[in-house]
Scaffold this active site. Structure first.
Site, PDB file in Angstrom:
ATOM      1  N   HIS A  17      10.260  -1.603  -2.858  1.00  0.00           N
ATOM      2  CA  HIS A  17       9.316  -0.211  -2.643  1.00  0.00           C
ATOM      3  C   HIS A  17       8.231  -0.609  -4.095  1.00  0.00           C
ATOM      4  O   HIS A  17       7.246  -0.166  -4.094  1.00  0.00           O
ATOM      5  CB  HIS A  17      10.605   0.661  -3.301  1.00  0.00           C
ATOM      6  CG  HIS A  17      11.384   1.708  -2.277  1.00  0.00           C
ATOM      7  ND1 HIS A  17      12.800   1.066  -2.523  1.00  0.00           N
ATOM      8  CD2 HIS A  17      11.587   1.595  -1.067  1.00  0.00           C
ATOM      9  CE1 HIS A  17      13.738   1.825  -1.506  1.00  0.00           C
ATOM     10  NE2 HIS A  17      12.714   2.144  -0.955  1.00  0.00           N
ATOM     11  N   LYS A  41      21.174  14.000   4.453  1.00  0.00           N
ATOM     12  CA  LYS A  41      22.069  12.623   3.761  1.00  0.00           C
ATOM     13  C   LYS A  41      22.936  12.534   2.633  1.00  0.00           C
ATOM     14  O   LYS A  41      22.062  13.551   1.367  1.00  0.00           O
ATOM     15  CB  LYS A  41      20.696  11.653   3.270  1.00  0.00           C
ATOM     16  CG  LYS A  41      20.054  11.446   4.755  1.00  0.00           C
ATOM     17  CD  LYS A  41      18.948   9.683   4.233  1.00  0.00           C
ATOM     18  CE  LYS A  41      18.334   9.364   5.145  1.00  0.00           C
ATOM     19  NZ  LYS A  41      17.390   8.500   4.628  1.00  0.00           N
ATOM     20  N   ARG A  90       8.274  -3.045   7.332  1.00  0.00           N
ATOM     21  CA  ARG A  90       9.022  -4.358   6.845  1.00  0.00           C
ATOM     22  C   ARG A  90       8.989  -4.862   8.516  1.00  0.00           C
ATOM     23  O   ARG A  90       8.482  -5.987   8.090  1.00  0.00           O
ATOM     24  CB  ARG A  90      10.418  -3.967   6.544  1.00  0.00           C
ATOM     25  CG  ARG A  90      10.823  -3.987   4.950  1.00  0.00           C
ATOM     26  CD  ARG A  90      11.980  -3.267   4.963  1.00  0.00           C
ATOM     27  NE  ARG A  90      11.926  -1.312   5.139  1.00  0.00           N
ATOM     28  CZ  ARG A  90      12.751  -0.820   5.504  1.00  0.00           C
ATOM     29  NH1 ARG A  90      13.906  -0.575   4.100  1.00  0.00           N
ATOM     30  NH2 ARG A  90      12.653  -0.057   5.699  1.00  0.00           N
ATOM     31  N   SER A 128      16.958   0.007   0.402  1.00  0.00           N
ATOM     32  CA  SER A 128      18.515   0.589  -0.013  1.00  0.00           C
ATOM     33  C   SER A 128      20.151   0.661   0.630  1.00  0.00           C
ATOM     34  O   SER A 128      20.754   0.424  -0.243  1.00  0.00           O
ATOM     35  CB  SER A 128      17.713   2.274  -0.454  1.00  0.00           C
ATOM     36  OG  SER A 128      16.494   2.142  -0.975  1.00  0.00           O
TER      37      SER A 128
HETATM   38  P1  ADP Z   1      14.765   2.457   2.412  1.00  0.00           P
HETATM   39  O1  ADP Z   1      14.880   2.259   3.546  1.00  0.00           O
HETATM   40  O2  ADP Z   1      15.148   1.017   1.921  1.00  0.00           O
HETATM   41  O3  ADP Z   1      15.989   3.051   2.655  1.00  0.00           O
HETATM   42  P2  ADP Z   1      13.242   4.797   1.735  1.00  0.00           P
HETATM   43  O4  ADP Z   1      13.424   5.913   3.349  1.00  0.00           O
HETATM   44  O5  ADP Z   1      13.405   4.971   0.085  1.00  0.00           O
HETATM   45  O6  ADP Z   1      14.423   2.924   2.007  1.00  0.00           O
HETATM   46  O7  ADP Z   1      11.735   3.738   2.403  1.00  0.00           O
HETATM   47  C1  ADP Z   1      10.066   4.491   1.785  1.00  0.00           C
HETATM   48  C2  ADP Z   1       9.029   3.745   1.850  1.00  0.00           C
HETATM   49  O8  ADP Z   1       9.501   2.482   1.520  1.00  0.00           O
HETATM   50  C3  ADP Z   1       9.295   3.277   3.708  1.00  0.00           C
HETATM   51  O9  ADP Z   1       8.366   3.452   4.445  1.00  0.00           O
HETATM   52  C4  ADP Z   1       9.601   2.080   3.771  1.00  0.00           C
HETATM   53  O10 ADP Z   1       9.192   1.190   4.840  1.00  0.00           O
HETATM   54  C5  ADP Z   1       9.791   1.390   2.549  1.00  0.00           C
HETATM   55  N1  ADP Z   1       9.826   0.181   2.128  1.00  0.00           N
HETATM   56  C6  ADP Z   1      11.432   0.508   2.409  1.00  0.00           C
HETATM   57  N2  ADP Z   1      11.951  -1.472   1.871  1.00  0.00           N
HETATM   58  C7  ADP Z   1      10.719  -1.834   2.013  1.00  0.00           C
HETATM   59  C8  ADP Z   1      10.393  -3.118   1.931  1.00  0.00           C
HETATM   60  N3  ADP Z   1      11.485  -3.874   1.313  1.00  0.00           N
HETATM   61  N4  ADP Z   1       9.360  -3.841   1.579  1.00  0.00           N
HETATM   62  C9  ADP Z   1       8.482  -2.756   2.771  1.00  0.00           C
HETATM   63  N5  ADP Z   1       8.308  -1.196   2.479  1.00  0.00           N
HETATM   64  C10 ADP Z   1       9.539  -1.499   2.070  1.00  0.00           C
END
Ligand code: ADP
Length: 161
Positions: A17, A41, A90, A128
């Protein structure tokens, strides 16, 4: 003034992130990291804790602000006068869902664009939920999280057992 939103759950914020937030901050004048409050959630960290952690790890990026929101992402974007939603991608597995969301958002708010930034190769495996799983079993988190977050998650998960 170009304003972007980086939305997510950030439960907790990971190096993946942070990489996307930093790169977005290079491209836009102002960036709002929007923590989605999703009642369906069950998060590990409260919204207040997630705000505090995000503030800590982005304190050196001057044009980043942290806020939470509920309801439609495009309504949050409009309220912040943002022209763009930025999402990290990703893998192919992210793509289908993210494109569906982007097209839906375009349908209901045509003036707002979605921009995809490919993950840093170092973090393409990182989410996460993976972090919480590794923390639960006492694995090494040093490549996944900033030090201040490692301490907090270990305390939290350790405290839960
Ligand atoms: P997660 O999927 O890790 O629970 P979130 O729901 O908080 O995370 O994701 C928010 C945004 O951050 C999404 O667009 C997701 O694709 C992006 N994101 C999460 N982890 C990564 C990563 N390792 N690299 C690039 N983008 C990421």
């Amino acid at each position: 003034m170009k304003i972007a939103i980086v939305p997510g759950s950030f439960d907790p914020v990971t190096n993946g992130h942070i990489d996307i937030i930093k790169r977005t901050a290079e491209l836009f004048d102002e960036v709002y990291v929007g923590i989605l409050i999703n009642s369906s959630k069950k998060p590990l960290f409260t919204v207040e804790e997630r705000i505090e952690l995000l503030k800590k790890v982005t304190k050196d990026i001057k044009n980043v602000k942290i806020e939470s929101f509920c309801g439609l992402l495009v309504d949050f974007a409009r309220a912040k006068k943002a022209s763009c939603i930025v999402k990290g991608l990703r893998a192919v597995s992210d793509y289908e869902y993210e494109v569906q969301m982007a097209l839906t958002n375009k349908q209901i708010a045509p003036e707002i664009e979605t921009l995809f930034i490919p993950t840093n190769g170092l973090y393409s495996y990182l989410s996460s939920s993976i972090v919480k799983e590794v923390a639960k079993y006492g694995g090494d988190l040093t490549q996944m999280l900033p030090n201040e977050i490692i301490e907090v998650i270990q305390n939290k998960i350790g405290g839960k057992q």
